[in-house]
Design an enzyme around this catalytic site. Structure first.
Site, PDB file in Angstrom:
ATOM      1  N   HIS A 172      33.130   8.498-108.374  1.00 17.31           N
ATOM      2  CA  HIS A 172      32.442   8.570-107.083  1.00 17.31           C
ATOM      3  C   HIS A 172      31.290   7.584-107.091  1.00 17.31           C
ATOM      4  O   HIS A 172      30.596   7.422-108.102  1.00 17.31           O
ATOM      5  CB  HIS A 172      31.907   9.993-106.850  1.00 17.31           C
ATOM      6  CG  HIS A 172      30.811  10.043-105.821  1.00 17.31           C
ATOM      7  ND1 HIS A 172      29.474  10.088-106.169  1.00 17.31           N
ATOM      8  CD2 HIS A 172      30.848  10.029-104.465  1.00 17.31           C
ATOM      9  CE1 HIS A 172      28.741  10.109-105.077  1.00 17.31           C
ATOM     10  NE2 HIS A 172      29.546  10.075-104.033  1.00 17.31           N
ATOM     11  N   HIS A 220      27.770   4.528-118.884  1.00 15.72           N
ATOM     12  CA  HIS A 220      26.319   4.686-118.856  1.00 15.72           C
ATOM     13  C   HIS A 220      25.589   3.405-119.235  1.00 15.72           C
ATOM     14  O   HIS A 220      24.526   3.099-118.682  1.00 15.72           O
ATOM     15  CB  HIS A 220      25.901   5.845-119.766  1.00 15.72           C
ATOM     16  CG  HIS A 220      26.016   7.176-119.092  1.00 15.72           C
ATOM     17  ND1 HIS A 220      24.979   7.752-118.403  1.00 15.72           N
ATOM     18  CD2 HIS A 220      27.061   8.038-118.980  1.00 15.72           C
ATOM     19  CE1 HIS A 220      25.361   8.912-117.898  1.00 15.72           C
ATOM     20  NE2 HIS A 220      26.630   9.107-118.244  1.00 15.72           N
ATOM     21  N   ARG A 233      32.303  11.503 -88.560  1.00 15.74           N
ATOM     22  CA  ARG A 233      33.763  11.493 -88.431  1.00 15.74           C
ATOM     23  C   ARG A 233      34.379  12.278 -89.590  1.00 15.74           C
ATOM     24  O   ARG A 233      34.341  11.858 -90.738  1.00 15.74           O
ATOM     25  CB  ARG A 233      34.234  10.051 -88.440  1.00 15.74           C
ATOM     26  CG  ARG A 233      35.672   9.846 -88.040  1.00 15.74           C
ATOM     27  CD  ARG A 233      35.897   8.362 -87.773  1.00 15.74           C
ATOM     28  NE  ARG A 233      37.267   8.107 -87.365  1.00 15.74           N
ATOM     29  CZ  ARG A 233      38.254   7.827 -88.205  1.00 15.74           C
ATOM     30  NH1 ARG A 233      38.030   7.781 -89.504  1.00 15.74           N
ATOM     31  NH2 ARG A 233      39.470   7.584 -87.752  1.00 15.74           N
TER      32      ARG A 233
END
Length: 308
Positions: free
Chosen positions: A109, A148, A263
């Site tokens: 994500h 990371h 939306r």
């Protein structure tokens, strides 16, 4: 060029770069769904949702750009800034979620965004937010460490405090309180950020957005050809349930979109296509599935990890 126009052009370019790279990895093209909200309603503006479903590598990969204006900031945007309640606003950003088919490839994500509010009789208040986090189903230390380190290095020019601060913020934010567990191995997250002023804060947001592909593609390429079976797919579907729970219960971006009249199809594009829930299920000790819980679903200093 206005400052907001510069942000818009960067975000559209970022979306185009990311989609092009994913199409090259998957071999299937994204569909393009351009949309527009006419002036006069609760929300006006436009966006470009791009989606790949049932691909060779990704079951679902969504990457959306939106640029909207509204008459009143929604509650999710003013919970830390109550003085802006009721102010008109302008928001734009790129948000993406990649759900791979192979359970050995983690879900990803990322979101980068700008929000500007204009309180009555006052100068506009502009801030930036964003970050990225990695959600593995089967953990590999070198993958978490790589992810990371790329984020740490991207933030290094902006101060030695930024990566540890934003890492901790990510660990705390992407945490399922009702499960008492993190969503994944984290990454970086920041919100309501304007402490450098517009130009330097925008530069930091760009550094995070530009880090997405070098942080994720090497992991994808390492794991995408690993063989898997029904056991791994079943566990992947079970763990995806945690992803759904977080997005629908806690995620501020989802709440902002729904509260502001956004939306729905674009907002919920982040949902995985196949998900399972089981009652009070726990993995058998000593299994690879159990190792996700014992070794990965806890805060760790991943950037300092070394083999052995």
């Amino acid at each position: 060029m206005s400052s907001t126009q510069a942000v818009r052009e960067y975000l559209l370019g970022l979306q185009a770069r990311i989609v092009a790279e994913l199409e090259a990895e998957d071999g299937q093209a994204f569909i393009v769904d351009a949309w527009q909200r006419e002036p006069g309603g609760k929300l006006e503006g436009e966006g470009r949702s791009q989606l790949l479903e049932e691909g060779n590598v990704f079951e679902r990969a969504g990457c959306s750009f939106s640029h909207v204006k509204g008459k009143v900031l929604p509650p999710s945007a003013t919970q830390h800034r109550p003085e802006l309640a009721g102010a008109p606003f302008e928001a734009m950003g790129v948000s993406l979620v990649f759900h791979p088919r192979n359970p050995y490839v983690p879900t990803l994500h990322m979101n980068v965004r700008m929000l500007a509010a204009t309180p009555a009789n006052a100068e506009p208040v502009v801030w930036f937010g964003g970050g990225m986090d990695l959600t593995p189903y089967y953990g590999f230390e070198e993958d978490a460490a790589h992810f990371h380190r790329v984020n740490r290095d991207a933030l290094a020019p902006f101060g030695a405090d930024k990566y540890p601060r934003f890492k901790q913020w990510c660990d705390e934010y992407f945490f399922l309180k009702h499960r008492n567990e993190p969503r994944g191995v984290g990454g970086v997250f920041f919100d309501d950020f304007a402490e450098f002023g517009f130009e330097r804060s925008f530069e930091m947001m760009r550094a995070v957005g530009d880090a997405l592909l070098p942080a994720y593609l090497p992991i994808l390429q390492r794991r995408v050809s690993l063989p898997f079976g029904e056991r791994e797919r079943d566990f992947q579907a079970y763990r995806r349930g945690r992803y759904v729970e977080f997005n629908l219960v806690f995620d501020r971006g989802t709440l902002f979109g729904l509260q502001s009249g956004g939306r729905t199809e674009s907002i919920l594009m982040s949902m995985p296509p196949i998900v399972k829930w089981r009652y009070d299920w726990k993995p058998e000790p000593g299994t690879p599935e159990a190792r996700l819980y014992t070794d990965f679903l806890r805060p760790r200093d991943w950037a300092e990890w070394a083999p052995g």
